[in-house]
Each structure stands twice: as structure tokens, then as C-alpha cells.
Design a protein around this motif. Structure first.
Motif, PDB file in Angstrom:
ATOM      1  N   VAL A 143      -5.954   4.049  -3.889  1.00  0.00           N
ATOM      2  CA  VAL A 143      -5.294   2.873  -3.307  1.00  0.00           C
ATOM      3  C   VAL A 143      -6.337   1.905  -2.753  1.00  0.00           C
ATOM      4  O   VAL A 143      -6.255   0.690  -2.969  1.00  0.00           O
ATOM      5  CB  VAL A 143      -4.299   3.287  -2.193  1.00  0.00           C
ATOM      6  N   THR A 144      -7.336   2.441  -2.040  1.00  0.00           N
ATOM      7  CA  THR A 144      -8.366   1.586  -1.458  1.00  0.00           C
ATOM      8  C   THR A 144      -9.158   0.876  -2.559  1.00  0.00           C
ATOM      9  O   THR A 144      -9.494  -0.305  -2.436  1.00  0.00           O
ATOM     10  CB  THR A 144      -9.315   2.416  -0.570  1.00  0.00           C
ATOM     11  N   ARG A 180       0.840  -1.208   0.000  1.00  0.00           N
ATOM     12  CA  ARG A 180       0.000   0.000   0.000  1.00  0.00           C
ATOM     13  C   ARG A 180       0.872   1.253   0.000  1.00  0.00           C
ATOM     14  O   ARG A 180       0.606   2.223  -0.707  1.00  0.00           O
ATOM     15  CB  ARG A 180      -0.880   0.050   1.264  1.00  0.00           C
ATOM     16  N   GLU A 213      -3.659   3.791   7.977  1.00  0.00           N
ATOM     17  CA  GLU A 213      -2.973   4.099   6.713  1.00  0.00           C
ATOM     18  C   GLU A 213      -2.850   5.609   6.490  1.00  0.00           C
ATOM     19  O   GLU A 213      -1.806   6.116   6.071  1.00  0.00           O
ATOM     20  CB  GLU A 213      -3.790   3.479   5.564  1.00  0.00           C
ATOM     21  N   GLU A 214      -3.925   6.302   6.815  1.00  0.00           N
ATOM     22  CA  GLU A 214      -3.975   7.746   6.592  1.00  0.00           C
ATOM     23  C   GLU A 214      -2.871   8.480   7.364  1.00  0.00           C
ATOM     24  O   GLU A 214      -2.454   9.566   6.990  1.00  0.00           O
ATOM     25  CB  GLU A 214      -5.349   8.250   7.028  1.00  0.00           C
ATOM     26  N   THR A 234       1.010   4.050  -2.765  1.00  0.00           N
ATOM     27  CA  THR A 234       0.707   5.443  -2.378  1.00  0.00           C
ATOM     28  C   THR A 234       1.835   6.366  -2.818  1.00  0.00           C
ATOM     29  O   THR A 234       1.598   7.420  -3.421  1.00  0.00           O
ATOM     30  CB  THR A 234       0.525   5.540  -0.843  1.00  0.00           C
ATOM     31  N   ARG A 235       3.069   5.955  -2.561  1.00  0.00           N
ATOM     32  CA  ARG A 235       4.204   6.807  -2.916  1.00  0.00           C
ATOM     33  C   ARG A 235       4.341   6.971  -4.423  1.00  0.00           C
ATOM     34  O   ARG A 235       4.654   8.055  -4.919  1.00  0.00           O
ATOM     35  CB  ARG A 235       5.485   6.228  -2.335  1.00  0.00           C
ATOM     36  N   GLN A 288       1.792   9.344  -5.553  1.00  0.00           N
ATOM     37  CA  GLN A 288       2.140  10.719  -5.152  1.00  0.00           C
ATOM     38  C   GLN A 288       3.180  11.315  -6.096  1.00  0.00           C
ATOM     39  O   GLN A 288       3.140  12.502  -6.411  1.00  0.00           O
ATOM     40  CB  GLN A 288       2.681  10.736  -3.709  1.00  0.00           C
ATOM     41  N   LEU A 338      -3.775  13.768  -0.809  1.00  0.00           N
ATOM     42  CA  LEU A 338      -3.598  12.436  -0.240  1.00  0.00           C
ATOM     43  C   LEU A 338      -4.931  11.704  -0.104  1.00  0.00           C
ATOM     44  O   LEU A 338      -5.002  10.487  -0.274  1.00  0.00           O
ATOM     45  CB  LEU A 338      -2.900  12.539   1.129  1.00  0.00           C
ATOM     46  N   ILE A 346      -5.613  10.117  -3.378  1.00  0.00           N
ATOM     47  CA  ILE A 346      -4.710   8.979  -3.574  1.00  0.00           C
ATOM     48  C   ILE A 346      -5.138   7.804  -2.714  1.00  0.00           C
ATOM     49  O   ILE A 346      -5.149   6.661  -3.147  1.00  0.00           O
ATOM     50  CB  ILE A 346      -3.248   9.401  -3.253  1.00  0.00           C
ATOM     51  N   LYS A 347      -5.576   8.108  -1.495  1.00  0.00           N
ATOM     52  CA  LYS A 347      -6.042   7.049  -0.606  1.00  0.00           C
ATOM     53  C   LYS A 347      -7.237   6.322  -1.206  1.00  0.00           C
ATOM     54  O   LYS A 347      -7.351   5.094  -1.124  1.00  0.00           O
ATOM     55  CB  LYS A 347      -6.411   7.654   0.747  1.00  0.00           C
TER      56      LYS A 347
END
Lengths: 207, 207
Positions: free
Chosen positions: B33-34, B11, B45-46, B15-16, B19, B26, B29-30
Motif C-alpha cells: 500500500v505504501t 488506503r 495506519e498500522e 488494504t482490505r 487482504q 499485514l 500488505i502495508k
């Protein structure tokens, strides 16, 4: 220990009687007491009453007037009941006298901090209950005990009261500055580690 | 836990990568990812990278430039060897990088406090050795762990990073103010009790 206790009470009574009878320096009174009763067994006779000498050195300019619990409740918005619960876990100390329950200025300030921290968002509803604070008095008790026992056992027979009071207050200042710095540094490093590993540190107890 | 770890690393990498590829908030992006990986198992995670958001909020106006150990030794009068011993018991943290051993500003300050406290009279010769300070990092470690685990487990899935950083820093400030007040109050009461009883409080460990 019972013997040491009795011995101590006798010495203390003799010291006090001499202090009342004759306006002599404590060092002279101590010499008289020792000549009558021999060397003290405890090794910190000289420091009996140290809190009196420490008092003015610990004052920090703010008023040190104690407040009644009801007044603290009104000023902070905390309930009377919650304040008593914080006292029950040892986070604060209640002084019962003059027909009422009082908090000294330091304990008033602790309740103000708790009220602010609830306003910030650390509420009982999300888990920051009174009981969740119980670890702090437990740890503080151990630190305080260590500091006090260490001080008396190392310095109790080496210093007179003014010197001991000055040193003790310096020691308290040292701890007051050092402990928060250590705590902040440790927490920041732990947060970094959580980010890096994605795992929380182990916690032995329920959080 | 190994599974959670792998899951987390995936994850984090995703995420990176996102980004770097796209300048998106973010929160967006979250969501991406989810949608690709499902809900995170950890629940915080946040908050990965929280230390970055906390950094500016923790700065207190002083320079935060780290110093090399040799420089700290020169400035404080402590020996290089003693500084390393304080690190070995955990009172301070050494950061090894760029071909040298560094202390950050908070740890520099802790060494300055120790130097001052030795000058005041708490010397190794009378028992205030490096080892005698070992109880502090032990206690602080427990408090920090409790604070961090409590924070992530209660709030990890409820707040975005800016809100969490602000709250975390407020929480750290709360502890930094509350702990010294509790410590002072406890020590003063203990000293009063010693005067009254003529006995030192019990200490489980060697002082």
C-alpha cells in the motif's frame, strides 16, 4: 460560613468532652449536645468521624502498612524524584510524619502500577512523562468531591455512623467497579471509531 | 482534514482488497500500500482494526454475550425506561441491531451495579436520580479520549498490531486498577477533612 465553623467546633468539642466524661452511645450524646446548642446547622454532625467507622470496612485483607518513599523507590525501581513528582501532580499523596515521608498502601500500589506500566512500554521517553498523568488526579478530584458532597448533603442528617459508614463503603465499591467498566467500554468503542473513520477524536488539550 | 479522510478511506479500501485477494501478512500488505500510495498522513495506519486484536486480550473468562434491554430490566429490576435514561446520559451504551436494543456484557454489568447500589440505599427518592450520575460519563469520556489520542499519536507509527494490542490492553488494565485506588484514597481523605473542619468541600455544580 465563619459562624457555622465556630458553631461546629463548639459542638465538636462538647461532643468529645462528653464522650470522654461519660461512656454513652453517640446518639445519646448527640441528644445532649442538641439540647444544649440547638439543631446543628451543617446537617451532618452525626457523621463527624465517619472515616473511623469506614476504616475496617475498607480494609481488604492485604497489609495496610505504609512505606517510606525511599523504600517504595527501592522496591519499584522508580526514582525518589519521580515519586515526589507524582505526588506534586496529585497522582499520589505523601504523608509527612515521624521524621519521614510515607505512602499509605493504596499509594504504594499506585506507584507499583506505574512502575509496571513503564516496564510494559509506556515510558517517559516516548511521552508518558509524569506530567502526562496530571489529568487523572484532576478528574478524580472532581468525582470524589461530587461523591462526598452528594453523600453528606443527602444523607448527613438521615443516618447514624454505622449505617452511614456501611453505605459509604458500598458507594465507594460501586464507583470502583463501575468506573473501570465504563472506561474500558468507552476506550474500545473509541478505538473502533478510529478504525472506521481513520481520524482521532478531538482532544482539547495537549496530549 | 477532509483530504486526510479521503486518503485514509482509499488506503483502507486498498488494504482490505489486498487482504481479500492475497493471504499475506499485514506488514507486507502495508508495504505494498505504501509503495502505491506513499507514507500515510495519519501516522497510525498500522493500527486500523486494533479493536479486533484487542478483543481476545480483553476477554476475562466471563461470557460476553449481549442481552436485550428487556432482559436486563427483568434480571435487574430496573425499568426499561430507567435503562434508556442511563443510556441517554451516557452511563451505558445501547447497541441497536437485529431488530432490537442490546447491551454488551460490560454495560449489563454496569446496570447490575446500579441496581445493587439502589438496593443498598442510594435511591432516586433521596436524590440518586439517573441525572445525578451524569458526571461519570462526562469525566470518563475525557479520560478515554486522552488515553486513546495519546496512545495513537505516540505509538501509532512505532508498533505493529499485535504489539500495539498487547500494550493497549495493558494500558487499559493500568487505568482500571489505578483509577479506583485513587478514587478511594481521595474520598477517604476528603471524609477525614470534613470531620476535621466540619465543612463540606466546595462543589461548583449542583449536587
Amino acid at each position: 460560613r465563619g459562624n457555622v465553623r465556630t458553631e461546629h467546633v463548639k459542638r465538636l468539642n462538647l461532643t468529645r468532652r462528653l464522650q470522654q466524661e461519660r461512656p454513652l452511645p453517640l446518639s445519646v450524646i448527640k441528644t445532649i449536645v442538641t439540647s444544649e446548642m440547638g439543631q446543628p446547622q451543617g446537617g451532618f454532625e452525626e457523621l463527624i468521624g465517619l472515616e473511623v467507622a469506614m476504616g475496617p470496612l475498607l480494609a481488604d485483607g492485604r497489609t495496610l502498612a505504609p512505606k517510606r518513599i525511599g523504600e517504595v523507590a527501592k522496591d519499584t525501581g522508580l526514582s525518589d524524584d519521580d515519586i515526589r513528582k507524582f505526588a506534586a501532580i496529585g497522582l499520589i499523596q505523601i504523608d509527612s510524619r515521624k521524621g519521614g515521608d510515607w505512602l499509605n498502601q493504596r499509594n504504594v500500589k499506585i506507584m507499583e502500577i506505574i512502575a509496571q506500566t513503564r516496564a510494559d512500554g509506556f515510558t517517559p521517553e516516548i511521552g508518558y512523562t509524569v506530567e502526562s498523568y496530571a489529568i487523572y488526579p484532576q478528574m478524580i478530584e472532581l468525582l470524589a468531591r461530587r461523591a462526598v458532597v452528594g453523600f453528606y448533603s443527602r444523607l448527613g442528617d438521615k443516618l447514624d455512623q454505622p449505617a452511614a459508614a456501611k453505605l459509604a463503603v458500598n458507594g465507594i465499591r460501586t464507583l470502583s467497579e463501575m468506573v473501570p467498566l465504563m472506561l474500558i467500554d468507552r476506550i474500545v468503542r473509541m478505538v473502533e471509531k478510529v478504525s472506521e473513520s481513520g481520524k482521532l477524536p478531538a482532544s482539547d488539550e495537549d496530549v
